[in-house]
Design an enzyme around this catalytic site. Structure first.
Site, PDB file in Angstrom:
ATOM      1  CD  GLU A 130       5.980 -18.390  27.419  1.00  0.00           C
ATOM      2  OE1 GLU A 130       6.574 -19.500  27.451  1.00  0.00           O
ATOM      3  OE2 GLU A 130       5.579 -17.859  26.384  1.00  0.00           O
TER       4      GLU A 130
ATOM      5  CB  CYS B 143       4.972 -20.791  24.397  1.00  0.00           C
ATOM      6  SG  CYS B 143       3.762 -19.470  24.234  1.00  0.00           S
TER       7      CYS B 143
END
Length: 511
Positions: free
Chosen positions: A268, A305
């Site tokens: 990720e 994020c």
């Protein structure tokens, strides 16, 4: 908490298959406040020892009953909760995060472990299938065939800088892998080694209390690129879970692909998480959206994020009011401590990159110093954004970019020009529905999660969540690192043909 009587003083060692191991060399932690501590530097030799122990443990752990693994996951959660005050204390010291944030993240961490325990007991994840034999079928008989998902073997997990608990030592990747039946080797993040050690201590206590094989978990602290490279290229590692930067993640992804036996790298890698503000919504409540955006943009110093770094809005007075409200709210945000000196330096560098471009203009420009960050806001148009790829690169911190468009067609063209994202957001009112319907086919191809009239910060841990997306948001668009579907990353389907019941996996015979 009384800083004069610390709850936990790190022992400063790796945990390799149940043993606390010192290092030949050490590094000094760089906490936001409170004393520094000495920790061992990882080595390829330690990685090899941990991986070999994990492989040995797999022959037992990979064939345990689901009830046994669920008990183990719940025991880890119990042991983390038993060390709650100490975890909060050292976590705040190392990261600068507030006590309330660490307490909430600890709850998310133990909640993930318990959720996976509950999930595997249900058994749905196994995807049981059975095609019964048809001996009389013509022209050829059909054999008896079972299918079930099986654990893949030892998994490597890289701790994340921005989540010292939920995405690190006992975080989502570790929980999913252990639930699947896969031993885990964690490379601890140098930003919070004391927190990692304390959580590893909790996992070790759970191992001992439930009789799990010692090699089911290891923590290798510190280390440079050679340690990460040794881990992802070790022949006994079967998959990698990673949350971090695009550059670091891509380098590890390439190493996984270059192995003699390539393995999946579930990385990720970040996202700018664009928001599309549709005209009726902006007209009705643009200033409100702008104020709320500022809160999401600066939450945790923008170190998420899912931080919504880009807002897309049409030209005109309504869009101007949205920007003015966002800028006013950002001006009221005081400096926030960032997770590490390196992250703070990178944030200043990202802001400088915007300062140097004639394709953007500053709306709010500040100067951050040391480990603290102040918010910044810039504006550009769709044509400049699409011509300048650097404007689409994530700036990890409280920096926002407004992209102005001239009408619906330009908004659609801009949406098509975005790279892969973790999230995409639409702010709309009922009269915006037609435009939203045009956007949806584009956004669902660009992002793993599409949301309406909200902000993407805050990722619910549940069955339906997807935290991933097309590259460069993540390296595998078919996977998620949050939610129960994350377990699929560490399983593979196996078919059993004409197999006597005595040889079938226990998940079939008891499922």
């Amino acid at each position: 908490m009384d800083s004069k009587t610390p709850t936990f003083i790190p022992r400063g060692k790796h945990l390799i298959a149940g043993e606390w191991v010192a290092g030949e060399t050490t590094f000094i932690s760089e906490p936001a406040h409170a004393p520094r501590h000495e920790f061992p530097v990882g080595t390829p030799a330690l990685v090899d020892a941990a991986c070999r122990a994990a492989e040995e443990a797999f022959w037992t752990y990979g064939y345990t009953r689901r009830e046994t693994r669920a008990e183990f996951l719940n025991a880890i959660a119990d042991e983390i909760e038993a060390r709650g005050n100490a975890i909060t204390e050292i976590g705040t010291q190392e990261t600068g995060l507030a006590e309330a944030r660490l307490q909430g993240e600890r709850g998310r961490t133990t909640g993930q472990l318990r959720l996976f325990a509950e999930h595997i007991l249900k058994g749905d994840y196994l995807d049981h299938r059975h095609d019964r034999a048809l001996p009389d079928r013509r022209p050829l008989p059909r054999p008896d065939i079972w299918l079930v998902q099986r654990p893949i073997g030892p998994v490597a997990v890289f701790g994340a800088s921005n989540f010292p608990l939920a995405f690190s030592t006992a975080g989502g990747d570790t929980a999913a892998a252990l639930a699947a039946g896969c031993p885990v080797v964690v490379k601890g993040h140098g930003a919070h080694p004391g927190t990692s050690e304390l959580v590893a201590e909790a996992i070790l206590a759970a191992i001992e209390n439930t009789g799990m094989p010692k090699g089911v978990f290891s923590l290798v602290q510190g280390g440079k690129r050679d340690v990460g490279q040794a881990l992802v290229q070790h022949p006994l590692i079967n998959a990698v879970g990673f949350t971090g930067s695009l550059g670091g993640g891509r380098a590890l992804f390439d190493l996984c692909a270059q192995r003699d036996v390539p393995i999946p790298f579930f990385g990720e890698l970040g996202s700018v998480n664009p928001m599309f503000l549709l005209p009726a919504a902006v007209k009705a409540r643009g200033p409100e959206i702008g104020t709320d955006w500022a809160g999401s943009l600066t939450m945790g110093a923008g170190q998420f994020c899912t931080n919504p770094g880009i807002a897309v809005v049409e030209r005109g007075s309504d869009g101007d009011a949205f920007i003015a409200a966002a800028a006013a709210a950002l001006k009221g945000v005081t400096a926030q401590c960032m997770l590490t000196d390196g992250i703070a330096k990178a944030y200043r560098g990202g802001k400088a990159r915007f300062d140097e471009r004639n394709t953007v203009k500053p709306v709010l420009s500040t100067e951050s110093e040391g480990r603290n960050a102040l918010p910044n806001l810039f504006e550009t148009d769709a044509a400049n954004y699409l011509r300048d790829p650097a404007l689409g690169e994530e700036v990890f911190g409280p920096l926002g970019l407004v992209v102005r468009v001239s009408g619906q067609d330009e908004m659609m063209g801009l949406a098509q020009g975005f790279e892969g994202q973790l999230t995409a957001t639409i702010h709309l009112d009922e009269s915006d529905t037609a435009l939203a319907q045009r956007l949806m086919p584009v956004l669902e191809r660009k992002a793993g999660r599409v949301l309406v009239n909200g902000f993407p910060t805050g990722v619910e841990v549940c069955d339906a969540m997807v935290h991933g997306g097309p590259y460069p948001a993540s390296t595998n668009f078919g996977a998620t690192s949050v939610g129960t579907m994350a377990i699929r990353r560490f399983l593979r389907p196996v078919s059993y043909q004409n197999m006597p019941l005595s040889l079938l996996p226990v998940d079939i015979t008891t499922g």
